[in-house]
Design a protein around this motif. Structure first.
Motif, PDB file in Angstrom:
ATOM      1  N   PRO A  95      71.115   2.363  22.135  1.00 42.20           N
ATOM      2  CA  PRO A  95      70.245   1.335  22.697  1.00 42.20           C
ATOM      3  C   PRO A  95      68.777   1.730  22.599  1.00 42.20           C
ATOM      4  O   PRO A  95      68.452   2.901  22.435  1.00 42.20           O
ATOM      5  CB  PRO A  95      70.695   1.275  24.162  1.00 42.20           C
ATOM      6  N   THR A  96      67.896   0.770  22.699  1.00 42.43           N
ATOM      7  CA  THR A  96      66.458   1.027  22.660  1.00 42.43           C
ATOM      8  C   THR A  96      65.991   1.625  23.984  1.00 42.43           C
ATOM      9  O   THR A  96      66.407   1.190  25.056  1.00 42.43           O
ATOM     10  CB  THR A  96      65.690  -0.288  22.393  1.00 42.43           C
ATOM     11  N   VAL A  97      65.119   2.613  23.895  1.00 40.07           N
ATOM     12  CA  VAL A  97      64.559   3.270  25.079  1.00 40.07           C
ATOM     13  C   VAL A  97      63.174   2.670  25.358  1.00 40.07           C
ATOM     14  O   VAL A  97      62.286   2.719  24.502  1.00 40.07           O
ATOM     15  CB  VAL A  97      64.449   4.796  24.857  1.00 40.07           C
ATOM     16  N   VAL A  98      63.005   2.094  26.535  1.00 43.15           N
ATOM     17  CA  VAL A  98      61.746   1.467  26.930  1.00 43.15           C
ATOM     18  C   VAL A  98      61.076   2.356  27.974  1.00 43.15           C
ATOM     19  O   VAL A  98      61.656   2.643  29.021  1.00 43.15           O
ATOM     20  CB  VAL A  98      61.978   0.049  27.490  1.00 43.15           C
ATOM     21  N   LEU A  99      59.859   2.784  27.672  1.00 44.58           N
ATOM     22  CA  LEU A  99      59.150   3.756  28.510  1.00 44.58           C
ATOM     23  C   LEU A  99      58.050   3.069  29.315  1.00 44.58           C
ATOM     24  O   LEU A  99      57.153   2.448  28.745  1.00 44.58           O
ATOM     25  CB  LEU A  99      58.556   4.852  27.629  1.00 44.58           C
ATOM     26  N   GLU A 100      58.134   3.186  30.628  1.00 42.70           N
ATOM     27  CA  GLU A 100      57.156   2.575  31.542  1.00 42.70           C
ATOM     28  C   GLU A 100      56.330   3.693  32.173  1.00 42.70           C
ATOM     29  O   GLU A 100      56.859   4.570  32.859  1.00 42.70           O
ATOM     30  CB  GLU A 100      57.881   1.782  32.631  1.00 42.70           C
ATOM     31  N   SER A 101      55.027   3.659  31.945  1.00 41.59           N
ATOM     32  CA  SER A 101      54.147   4.738  32.390  1.00 41.59           C
ATOM     33  C   SER A 101      53.854   4.658  33.887  1.00 41.59           C
ATOM     34  O   SER A 101      54.143   3.667  34.553  1.00 41.59           O
ATOM     35  CB  SER A 101      52.833   4.699  31.613  1.00 41.59           C
ATOM     36  N   GLY A 102      53.245   5.739  34.391  1.00 37.84           N
ATOM     37  CA  GLY A 102      52.822   5.788  35.781  1.00 37.84           C
ATOM     38  C   GLY A 102      51.663   4.844  36.054  1.00 37.84           C
ATOM     39  O   GLY A 102      51.237   4.079  35.190  1.00 37.84           O
ATOM     40  N   PHE A 103      51.119   4.931  37.250  1.00 36.08           N
ATOM     41  CA  PHE A 103      50.217   3.920  37.792  1.00 36.08           C
ATOM     42  C   PHE A 103      49.056   3.562  36.868  1.00 36.08           C
ATOM     43  O   PHE A 103      48.779   2.393  36.641  1.00 36.08           O
ATOM     44  CB  PHE A 103      49.673   4.413  39.136  1.00 36.08           C
ATOM     45  N   TYR A 161      68.693  -2.052  26.874  1.00 34.07           N
ATOM     46  CA  TYR A 161      67.627  -1.063  26.974  1.00 34.07           C
ATOM     47  C   TYR A 161      68.000   0.051  27.952  1.00 34.07           C
ATOM     48  O   TYR A 161      68.604  -0.208  28.986  1.00 34.07           O
ATOM     49  CB  TYR A 161      66.331  -1.703  27.493  1.00 34.07           C
ATOM     50  N   ILE A 162      67.610   1.259  27.600  1.00 32.79           N
ATOM     51  CA  ILE A 162      67.554   2.335  28.587  1.00 32.79           C
ATOM     52  C   ILE A 162      66.131   2.334  29.113  1.00 32.79           C
ATOM     53  O   ILE A 162      65.178   2.552  28.361  1.00 32.79           O
ATOM     54  CB  ILE A 162      67.916   3.701  27.980  1.00 32.79           C
ATOM     55  N   LEU A 163      65.978   2.057  30.386  1.00 28.52           N
ATOM     56  CA  LEU A 163      64.659   1.971  30.998  1.00 28.52           C
ATOM     57  C   LEU A 163      64.258   3.320  31.575  1.00 28.52           C
ATOM     58  O   LEU A 163      65.027   3.934  32.321  1.00 28.52           O
ATOM     59  CB  LEU A 163      64.665   0.931  32.123  1.00 28.52           C
ATOM     60  N   VAL A 164      63.067   3.767  31.229  1.00 30.53           N
ATOM     61  CA  VAL A 164      62.567   5.060  31.702  1.00 30.53           C
ATOM     62  C   VAL A 164      61.229   4.822  32.390  1.00 30.53           C
ATOM     63  O   VAL A 164      60.293   4.323  31.770  1.00 30.53           O
ATOM     64  CB  VAL A 164      62.392   6.061  30.543  1.00 30.53           C
ATOM     65  N   GLY A 165      61.145   5.145  33.676  1.00 34.06           N
ATOM     66  CA  GLY A 165      59.919   4.908  34.415  1.00 34.06           C
ATOM     67  C   GLY A 165      59.437   6.156  35.113  1.00 34.06           C
ATOM     68  O   GLY A 165      60.205   6.823  35.809  1.00 34.06           O
ATOM     69  N   HIS A 166      58.162   6.475  34.912  1.00 32.54           N
ATOM     70  CA  HIS A 166      57.565   7.643  35.572  1.00 32.54           C
ATOM     71  C   HIS A 166      56.716   7.192  36.755  1.00 32.54           C
ATOM     72  O   HIS A 166      55.954   6.222  36.658  1.00 32.54           O
ATOM     73  CB  HIS A 166      56.690   8.423  34.592  1.00 32.54           C
ATOM     74  N   SER A 167      56.845   7.898  37.870  1.00 32.49           N
ATOM     75  CA  SER A 167      56.015   7.664  39.052  1.00 32.49           C
ATOM     76  C   SER A 167      56.115   6.196  39.486  1.00 32.49           C
ATOM     77  O   SER A 167      57.221   5.692  39.730  1.00 32.49           O
ATOM     78  CB  SER A 167      54.576   8.089  38.763  1.00 32.49           C
ATOM     79  N   PRO A 200      69.733  -7.762  34.699  1.00 31.46           N
ATOM     80  CA  PRO A 200      70.779  -6.725  34.661  1.00 31.46           C
ATOM     81  C   PRO A 200      71.584  -6.683  33.369  1.00 31.46           C
ATOM     82  O   PRO A 200      71.996  -5.609  32.933  1.00 31.46           O
ATOM     83  CB  PRO A 200      71.671  -7.085  35.861  1.00 31.46           C
ATOM     84  N   ALA A 201      71.775  -7.830  32.732  1.00 35.16           N
ATOM     85  CA  ALA A 201      72.573  -7.864  31.506  1.00 35.16           C
ATOM     86  C   ALA A 201      71.888  -7.163  30.349  1.00 35.16           C
ATOM     87  O   ALA A 201      72.538  -6.830  29.344  1.00 35.16           O
ATOM     88  CB  ALA A 201      72.886  -9.314  31.127  1.00 35.16           C
ATOM     89  N   ASP A 202      70.583  -6.919  30.468  1.00 27.82           N
ATOM     90  CA  ASP A 202      69.814  -6.310  29.383  1.00 27.82           C
ATOM     91  C   ASP A 202      69.668  -4.804  29.526  1.00 27.82           C
ATOM     92  O   ASP A 202      69.002  -4.161  28.701  1.00 27.82           O
ATOM     93  CB  ASP A 202      68.413  -6.927  29.315  1.00 27.82           C
ATOM     94  N   VAL A 203      70.258  -4.238  30.565  1.00 34.83           N
ATOM     95  CA  VAL A 203      70.018  -2.833  30.886  1.00 34.83           C
ATOM     96  C   VAL A 203      71.264  -1.995  30.641  1.00 34.83           C
ATOM     97  O   VAL A 203      72.356  -2.308  31.123  1.00 34.83           O
ATOM     98  CB  VAL A 203      69.558  -2.687  32.351  1.00 34.83           C
ATOM     99  N   ALA A 204      71.093  -0.893  29.877  1.00 39.44           N
ATOM    100  CA  ALA A 204      72.196   0.029  29.589  1.00 39.44           C
ATOM    101  C   ALA A 204      72.140   1.279  30.466  1.00 39.44           C
ATOM    102  O   ALA A 204      73.131   2.003  30.587  1.00 39.44           O
ATOM    103  CB  ALA A 204      72.169   0.435  28.119  1.00 39.44           C
ATOM    104  N   GLY A 205      70.986   1.564  31.056  1.00 39.42           N
ATOM    105  CA  GLY A 205      70.835   2.758  31.885  1.00 39.42           C
ATOM    106  C   GLY A 205      69.403   2.889  32.346  1.00 39.42           C
ATOM    107  O   GLY A 205      68.502   2.194  31.844  1.00 39.42           O
ATOM    108  N   MET A 206      69.194   3.780  33.312  1.00 39.64           N
ATOM    109  CA  MET A 206      67.849   4.019  33.820  1.00 39.64           C
ATOM    110  C   MET A 206      67.633   5.510  34.052  1.00 39.64           C
ATOM    111  O   MET A 206      68.519   6.207  34.552  1.00 39.64           O
ATOM    112  CB  MET A 206      67.622   3.285  35.146  1.00 39.64           C
TER     113      MET A 206
END
Length: 243
Positions: A19-27, A87-93, A107-113
């Motif tokens: 799956p695609t990894v989506v990276l969400e940065s901190g503040f 998507y694997i969602l990755v969020g920092h801070s 929820p249907a679009d998410v493979a992991g967090m």
């Protein structure tokens, strides 16, 4: 530059795979914050980094910078960029709050967090109440940050309420990576203990979630200890591919 439905954000796509990894940065961080993590991931999976409105070269819009707005804009941007889920969602801070709301809304679009030293919703009020001087310093620091950071902070109370309401989450693998290093003035020994305790409580609130300590690493795990993030993501991706 990708259309979000309310404006445009700059987005970088690297690598290939599912799956695609989506990276969400901190503040207030730009997508470059993930460079060290992507250096490992992009040879094995597709990664997506972007700058929220008002950060980097993404123009600030007049939309309130709440978690629901941010998550909805990201979802639209991914669709417009033709980046298909899951998507694997990755969020920092603070990014951890935004990906949790994304997962609840879609929820249907998410493979992991993977939540990287995430800021639990109670953290902000805890700092404001227990250490007013530190809270004031954090507010003053916004003057030197991108406009988007200030806009996010102005809506942070609403974001916190949205995150509290963002349950249930999809039944997918969830890993919380907690820093351990003391880093004054924000992460004093007491504040680090409280942060980790709040993260533990979050893990206990999400069925099947796991907590991993990034031993010797502070809050800046993506820059200082990227391998623990990339290893966690690749393990999660491999399990998803094996289904």
């Amino acid at each position: 530059m990708v259309n979000t439905g309310t404006g445009k954000v700059e987005m970088v796509v690297s690598g290939a795979g599912h799956p695609t990894v989506v990276l969400e940065s901190g503040f207030s961080d730009t997508y470059e914050y993930w460079d060290a993590v992507v250096a490992t991931l992009s040879t094995k999976v597709k990664t997506v980094r972007y700058n929220r409105a008002g950060i980097g070269h993404s123009p600030l819009t007049d939309k309130p910078r709440t978690a629901v707005e941010i998550a909805t804009e990201l979802h639209t941007a991914l669709a417009n960029a033709k980046i298909a889920p899951p998507y694997i969602l990755v969020g920092h801070s603070a990014g951890g709050m935004y990906v949790r709301v994304f997962a609840h809304l879609f929820p249907a679009d998410v493979a992991g967090m993977v939540l990287v030293d995430p800021a639990p919703e109670a953290f902000y009020s805890m700092v404001a109440q227990e250490d007013p001087a530190l809270w004031k310093m954090m507010q003053d620091d916004l003057k030197n940050m991108p406009l988007g950071a200030g806009a996010q902070m102005s809506e942070n109370a609403k974001t916190v309420e949205e995150v509290k309401a963002a349950f249930p989450l999809p039944q997918v693998p969830v890993v919380v990576i907690s820093g351990t290093k003391v880093q004054p003035p924000v992460f004093t020994p007491e504040r680090r203990r409280e942060m980790t305790s709040l993260q533990t409580a979050l893990v206990q609130h999400i069925p099947g979630a796991q907590q991993v300590e990034a031993t010797g690493c502070g809050h800046n795990i993506p820059g200082d200890c990227p391998s623990i993030i990339s290893d966690t993501i690749l393990t999660m991706a491999a399990k998803q591919m094996g289904k």
